[in-house]
Motif scaffolding. Sequence first.
Motif, PDB file in Angstrom:
ATOM      1  N   ASP C  27      67.308 -56.721  57.594  1.00  0.00           N
ATOM      2  CA  ASP C  27      67.932 -55.465  57.993  1.00  0.00           C
ATOM      3  C   ASP C  27      67.178 -54.265  57.414  1.00  0.00           C
ATOM      4  N   GLY C  28      67.154 -53.187  58.181  1.00  0.00           N
ATOM      5  CA  GLY C  28      66.579 -51.945  57.682  1.00  0.00           C
ATOM      6  C   GLY C  28      65.062 -51.976  57.575  1.00  0.00           C
ATOM      7  N   GLU C 150      71.991 -45.946  70.098  1.00  0.00           N
ATOM      8  CA  GLU C 150      72.507 -46.401  68.810  1.00  0.00           C
ATOM      9  C   GLU C 150      72.831 -47.888  68.853  1.00  0.00           C
ATOM     10  N   ARG C 152      72.599 -51.779  67.932  1.00  0.00           N
ATOM     11  CA  ARG C 152      72.495 -52.413  66.622  1.00  0.00           C
ATOM     12  C   ARG C 152      71.227 -53.244  66.533  1.00  0.00           C
ATOM     13  N   ARG C 180      64.237 -45.675  60.784  1.00  0.00           N
ATOM     14  CA  ARG C 180      64.717 -45.882  59.429  1.00  0.00           C
ATOM     15  C   ARG C 180      66.173 -45.458  59.296  1.00  0.00           C
ATOM     16  N   HIS C 181      66.527 -44.325  59.924  1.00  0.00           N
ATOM     17  CA  HIS C 181      67.872 -43.787  59.733  1.00  0.00           C
ATOM     18  C   HIS C 181      68.851 -44.237  60.804  1.00  0.00           C
ATOM     19  N   SER C 182      68.343 -45.004  61.781  1.00  0.00           N
ATOM     20  CA  SER C 182      69.236 -45.381  62.871  1.00  0.00           C
ATOM     21  C   SER C 182      70.158 -46.533  62.472  1.00  0.00           C
ATOM     22  N   GLY C 183      69.834 -47.205  61.375  1.00  0.00           N
ATOM     23  CA  GLY C 183      70.669 -48.313  60.929  1.00  0.00           C
ATOM     24  C   GLY C 183      70.577 -49.521  61.836  1.00  0.00           C
TER      25      GLY C 183
END
Lengths: 384, 287, 355
Positions: C27-28, C150, C152, C180-183
């Motif tokens: 993740d991330g 957005e 996942r 990076r900031h979209s999760g």
Amino acid sequence: MATIKLNNLRHSYLDNPRGDEDWALKKVDLTWEDGGAYALLGSSGCGKTTMLNLISGLLTPSEGSIQFDNKDVTQIRAEERNIAQVFQFPVVYDTMTVRENLAFPLRNRGVAKPEIDKRVVEIAQMLDLSESLDTRAQGLTADGKQKISLGRGLVRSDVNAILFDEPLTVIDPHLKWQLRSKLKELHQQFGATMIYVTHDQTEALTFADKVVVMHDGMVVQSGTPVELFESPEHTFVGHFIGSPGMNVLPGSVVDERIGYCGYTVDAHLRADQLNGADSFELGIRPEFVHFADQGIPVDIVKVSNTGRVRIVDTRHDNDLIRVVVPEGESIPADKGYLQFEPYRTTTYVDGWRVGDKVTPISSRTGAATRSQISQSQTSAGSAS
Amino acid sequence: MSQKAQNNKAWWLVMPVVILVAFNAVIPLMTVVNYSVQETFGDNVFFYEGLKWFGQVLHSERFHEALGRQFLFTGIVLLIEIPLGVAIALAMPRKGIGVSICLVLMSLPLLIPWNVVGAMWNIFALPDIGLLGKTLNAMGFDYNYTRQPFSAWATVVAMDVWHWTSLVVLLAYAGLTAIPEDYFQAARIDGASAWSVFRYIQLPKMKRVLTIAILLRFMDSFMIYTEPFVLTGGGPGNTTTFLSIDLVKMALGQFDLGPAAAMSIIYFLIILLVSWLFYTFTMRNEN
Amino acid sequence: MTLQLKNVSLVRDTETHIYPTSLDLVDGQFNTLLGTTLAGKTTLMRIMAGLERPTQGQVWFDGEDITRVPVQKRNVAMVYQQFINYPNFTVYDNIASPMKLLGKDKKTIDDAIHRVADLLKLTPMLHRMPNELSGGQQQRTALARALVKEARLVLLDEPLANLDYKLREELRDELPKLFRHSGAMVVYATTEPSEALLLGGYSAALFEGKVLQFGPTVDVYSKPDSAESARVFSDPPINLAKVNKAHGQFSLSAGAGWAANGEAHALPDGEYTVGFRPHHLTLTPHGDTSVKVSAEVLLTEISGSESTVHAVVDGHTWISLSHGVHSLDKGQTIDLFIDTRKCLMFDDKDRLVLS
């Protein structure tokens, strides 16, 4: 084989071009020497394919002339110019076998059968196609098909030049290496004039003896890979050649020397070479910027590892300065100082280079310069 | 564990088509099958006859002749329309205003209903007042499609060519314009003649659309009914009585429902068989 | 967020497209699938997206088995190598489309579009049609669509392959920042080892439908656990040669030899495969750990700052990459130096035993 000369060549796809932007190719004077390996490098839409099609005769120029060995061919059609061309997407005759594909240009020109057979076998051998000679061309992989396209050019003994229009686009990276080396090998064997169009600087630099860089319908520089790397004539070339491209920074004068933000960058560069221009820019390749104990203070923004080297993005004021750090050298944690290698900085006014050329690497001590610096750096910094 | 459909709701979307096809294809076909094995004299009285009608039709000279005429007609029509259509497509412009003009002109015959085509040609070719008929006779040709079998055939063929070549043109043109320009440039550089370009680039690249064109034209011309019916009514004599005209004569003219149904099925199977053979044969070399 | 492939395989007709594969994506981070055309990258992505049902095995997302969940019900965005946009929508409407489908209100959509357009430098083009844009801008539009959704799980299938070299460099730099900031969990497919390295994160080396190795990208590069994996993760190709260990000494059939010190000392005597990357085979020695081999030049490629020499050593073609400009003639005999500190050793089963 022939020397190809372009005289005052201009081309527009419009019937009545008016402004500058209507010209796909803006006035080009260029000579392609017989037997040279050339690359035509530029981003999409810069006019490189237009130039290629003008040479091969698929287009007739709006203005200017084209000469093959001092013979004017401007109005001569493509099929009579004896030019071979390899396209981006492989073109093969699906219904024919590999052998028939290779024989096709010769058969069209009425070459005798025994001669055709001999040439085809020869060429197939060189291209490692011997085993698939009697299979249908349709079933081949992309690189196989591209080899056939190339073979159809090589098989003719009368070609003036072979033109390549981004021939490796559809080829996998590990095969690109093989195909590119093959091309280079064939060039050395045949001595044919080859012109290779690409947007990929690595392909251009490794293939060609001489690279012609185009931008916005104009030739901005033509030179050897080393010249382009070391003394870009225009900041565009500096940016386009090299990965990452050259750092271009606002210049300032410090004690009658060229400097950056109040720091002298290279003691050898005197301000008088600027011919009195008010503002100018400095160009320095990331390969020639090094971390040191003193110099330009910078913040470290980002480190990317390419495996072979690390590319460090640093910032001074609002300027991004990229540094290439070889394997084994250390990188400061978040703040550091930069120094520019001597004789490596170039100066630009309005985008164009002014002042002395950088002394070519080859005429100095060569690779030794680089490794000496690396070693002194390694011992200075703590080994990682 | 089942690996079947993940979203069963999608099937409901297919239902209207299933119902439509059932009503206009499957049910009539079953009725025909039903008739083909029974004898009836009306009043919904049926006697089971097995395959008798099939045998009768297959052995009848009348069927053989109609079938022969049908194959001859389809053959002639295909031999003219396919090469002609490809030739016209090759000659059509690739860009500019000419493209739309040509495409509109080409589509015109396709928009005219079958019976109108028949009626038009009926008048057009009349030897005494029709433009074509009168001109031909004035030029010294003895032309009369209501009396001479050859004139009748020539007129029916000309009419079909006029009506349907456009379809082949449009399909071939679509196939031609889909060929990347690189191929033509490479061929020019290889010094290929126009014939070589056609033989090694255009024809192979048109193979799929031409297969479709031939199939469509085969099926259509094999089932031709309205135009010759309006033009010649199958005459003079029986010389232009093709299978479908013969079938209608038998079913409605003579009210021989059993043999007519058997003939329809045989007719249907012939079309199916020829189309299948043709398709598998031409696509055999693909991949 | 987690995405796990549990023993997933795909067999179509009799052909195996994906051999049983287990992957635990991180993740991330950018999770890069690296491999040549037909290595199975796109197929794996299609399985992750739900466009393809695996023959065996399961796909788990956030502790939930989603193997049977159709793609419409998964929150997935995908960007392809070809620039795919709605041709008759403006850039604005193109970016808005996934949000409209989700039933977001006008204000939210507008805000999101301007934010993303700003990030991707598309603001001046918002009211243009896709065919009026350059390739780079078209691909940015497609990326913007993936961003505003957005989703996942974001799947990027060689998104830069059709772009110009310099544009590719630029977007490659921006991509990790954007996501990076979209999760979102990002999976990225590429054929180029250098691209995987520059994107950082984690990488899986794929070869002929098998995942050979998965881990932090730099580790996969520097410690390939098999010779096959090293070959996948090497551009220019890694040099491999047979080496024999006896009496505390490695020796190449080409003649050169060096002492097996440190960890190498513990290795049992026998045959090994040694691997060293082109930039560890140089024209000048690198300190006293370099060993010399004699080679015959086939071809030199000079790229301005570096020289690539293809040379024959003991019947095998090796690739050497050195700093500086060195013009060498074909057939010339030269000395090449292998940096033995950088050598990878593989045992007879092609597994890494020393790095």
